[in-house]
Design an enzyme around this catalytic site. Structure first.
Site, PDB file in Angstrom:
ATOM      1  N   GLY A 130       0.805  -1.174  -0.009  1.00 37.23           N
ATOM      2  CA  GLY A 130      -0.097  -0.002  -0.093  1.00 37.23           C
ATOM      3  C   GLY A 130       0.801   1.130  -0.001  1.00 37.23           C
ATOM      4  O   GLY A 130       0.608   2.245   0.871  1.00 37.23           O
ATOM      5  N   HIS A 131       1.871   1.310  -0.707  1.00 33.42           N
ATOM      6  CA  HIS A 131       2.710   2.409  -0.951  1.00 33.42           C
ATOM      7  C   HIS A 131       3.509   2.129  -2.487  1.00 33.42           C
ATOM      8  O   HIS A 131       3.683   1.025  -2.788  1.00 33.42           O
ATOM      9  CB  HIS A 131       3.631   2.595   0.309  1.00 33.42           C
ATOM     10  N   ALA A 132       4.449   3.115  -2.659  1.00 33.52           N
ATOM     11  CA  ALA A 132       5.429   3.078  -3.814  1.00 33.52           C
ATOM     12  C   ALA A 132       6.594   3.605  -2.812  1.00 33.52           C
ATOM     13  O   ALA A 132       6.691   4.130  -2.231  1.00 33.52           O
ATOM     14  CB  ALA A 132       4.988   3.747  -4.818  1.00 33.52           C
TER      15      ALA A 132
END
Ligand code: T46
Length: 139
Positions: A55-57
């Site tokens: 749930g991130h980059a």
């Protein structure tokens, strides 16, 4: 950080050595298999099947994910398109470049996700807000 074409991301075969005497398999990741030097290794385990990781980059970090045991889905998102890739073999890995939003879900019981990464841990390398991510990649 630039826009990443998701069609360029695919499972990569990891060399497998099958024991001629039936003692099982051995897979090895040597120099030159990955396009980066491994600076850190971590693994996810005991993940409940209804949990979502990621749930991130990442701004700079590249990583190579392997389902050492069991299976899970990796949802990749470049800000415009989404693609889901299932990892379920210990001799296949997924190379995720920087600039890709990822979510890991549908972990099977007993699954283990090994992650080989190009950077030491730095919270500043994370983009954890999806709207910020979309604006950074120009989506
Ligand atoms: C990724 C997915 C697949 C550390 O202190 N050191 C570390 O090396 C890592 C990876 C995490 N942490 C701390 C930071 C948080 O307090 O452990 C906690 C959980 O980390 P996070 O919420 O980032 O965990 P995931 O599973 O959502 O993401 C991790 C990686 O951070 C990420 O790079 O791609 O696994």
């Amino acid at each position: 950080m630039s826009y990443v074409n998701l069609t360029n991301i695919s499972l990569q075969e990891i060399p497998k050595i099958c024991d001629p005497e039936g003692r099982g398999n051995l897979s090895v990741i040597e120099k030159d298999v990955l396009p980066f030097d491994i600076k850190r290794v971590y693994y996810l385990y005991d993940v409940p099947s209804d949990s979502c990781r990621g749930g991130h980059a990442h701004k700079e970090l590249q990583q190579f994910l392997i389902a050492l045991s069991g299976s899970f889905d990796v949802v990749l998102d470049n800000g415009k398109h989404r693609r889901t890739i299932t990892l379920n073999r210990p001799n296949k890995g997924l190379l995720i470049p920087c600039g890709v939003w990822r979510e890991l879900e549908n972990f099977s019981a007993g699954s283990v996700c090994l992650s080989l990464v190009s950077e030491v841990y730095q919270e500043e390398d994370y983009i954890r807000d999806y709207d910020v991510f979309r604006s950074v990649v120009g989506a």
